[in-house]
Write a protein that holds these residues in place. Structure first.
Motif, PDB file in Angstrom:
ATOM      1  N   GLY A 252      65.869  26.987 -27.493  1.00  0.00           N
ATOM      2  CA  GLY A 252      65.543  28.206 -28.233  1.00  0.00           C
ATOM      3  C   GLY A 252      65.373  29.393 -27.308  1.00  0.00           C
ATOM      4  O   GLY A 252      64.346  30.074 -27.337  1.00  0.00           O
ATOM      5  N   HIS A 253      66.350  29.656 -26.460  1.00  0.00           N
ATOM      6  CA  HIS A 253      66.269  30.770 -25.512  1.00  0.00           C
ATOM      7  C   HIS A 253      66.149  32.121 -26.232  1.00  0.00           C
ATOM      8  O   HIS A 253      66.721  32.315 -27.298  1.00  0.00           O
ATOM      9  CB  HIS A 253      67.510  30.790 -24.612  1.00  0.00           C
ATOM     10  CG  HIS A 253      67.482  29.745 -23.552  1.00  0.00           C
ATOM     11  ND1 HIS A 253      67.980  28.477 -23.730  1.00  0.00           N
ATOM     12  CD2 HIS A 253      67.001  29.782 -22.288  1.00  0.00           C
ATOM     13  CE1 HIS A 253      67.807  27.790 -22.626  1.00  0.00           C
ATOM     14  NE2 HIS A 253      67.222  28.554 -21.733  1.00  0.00           N
ATOM     15  N   SER A 254      65.432  33.015 -25.607  1.00  0.00           N
ATOM     16  CA  SER A 254      65.208  34.359 -26.157  1.00  0.00           C
ATOM     17  C   SER A 254      66.467  35.205 -26.019  1.00  0.00           C
ATOM     18  O   SER A 254      67.406  34.855 -25.306  1.00  0.00           O
ATOM     19  CB  SER A 254      64.074  35.044 -25.380  1.00  0.00           C
ATOM     20  OG  SER A 254      64.481  35.278 -24.042  1.00  0.00           O
ATOM     21  N   GLU A 255      66.464  36.351 -26.682  1.00  0.00           N
ATOM     22  CA  GLU A 255      67.578  37.295 -26.561  1.00  0.00           C
ATOM     23  C   GLU A 255      67.693  37.794 -25.124  1.00  0.00           C
ATOM     24  O   GLU A 255      68.786  38.022 -24.618  1.00  0.00           O
ATOM     25  CB  GLU A 255      67.403  38.468 -27.534  1.00  0.00           C
ATOM     26  CG  GLU A 255      67.632  38.090 -28.988  1.00  0.00           C
ATOM     27  CD  GLU A 255      69.004  37.473 -29.237  1.00  0.00           C
ATOM     28  OE1 GLU A 255      70.016  38.012 -28.723  1.00  0.00           O
ATOM     29  OE2 GLU A 255      69.067  36.445 -29.921  1.00  0.00           O
ATOM     30  N   GLU A 256      66.565  37.955 -24.462  1.00  0.00           N
ATOM     31  CA  GLU A 256      66.568  38.389 -23.065  1.00  0.00           C
ATOM     32  C   GLU A 256      67.266  37.355 -22.186  1.00  0.00           C
ATOM     33  O   GLU A 256      68.080  37.706 -21.317  1.00  0.00           O
ATOM     34  CB  GLU A 256      65.141  38.615 -22.571  1.00  0.00           C
ATOM     35  CG  GLU A 256      65.072  39.086 -21.140  1.00  0.00           C
ATOM     36  CD  GLU A 256      63.644  39.261 -20.642  1.00  0.00           C
ATOM     37  OE1 GLU A 256      63.481  39.538 -19.447  1.00  0.00           O
ATOM     38  OE2 GLU A 256      62.692  39.108 -21.437  1.00  0.00           O
TER      39      GLU A 256
END
Length: 118
Positions: free
Chosen positions: A61-65
């Protein structure tokens, strides 16, 4: 400028701490400079070397950053001929077994811990 193309076999030449390329969603990224910075530790990255890391990348679930950081690491495209194995799990027609309450709690804690870094 032409785009460099890699196969999963090619990526075995880039699967060490000194030179690490990862394939995610059909693109290849040079993650060598990011090994020491990766919040999940270097072993997480090294475990995904020389295979398609797309599923593992999404499971966390990696962030948009984190996703935006990939743009600076891009080195080429992944080419598959259908004979190479990826990390994708085969689709099953059976109903998955329910996860026990304690397993759900453990999984939730792990996801929360990992997300706290992104």
């Amino acid at each position: 400028m032409s785009v460099k193309t890699f196969t999963l076999t090619d990526l075995t030449d880039y699967s060490t701490r000194d030179k690490l390329y990862l394939a995610i969603h059909g693109k290849v990224y040079d993650c060598t400079s990011f090994i020491d910075e990766h919040p999940g530790g270097e072993e997480v990255l090294l475990d995904e070397a020389a295979r398609d890391a797309s599923e593992s990348f999404e499971d966390v679930g990696h962030s948009e950053e984190a996703r935006a950081m990939l743009d600076d690491l891009y080195v080429g495209d992944l080419k598959t001929d259908g004979t190479e194995k990826t990390s994708a799990k085969p689709v099953s027609s059976t109903v998955p077994k329910p996860i026990s309450h304690s397993s759900q709690q453990e999984s939730g804690r792990l996801v929360s811990w990992v997300k706290s870094f992104f």
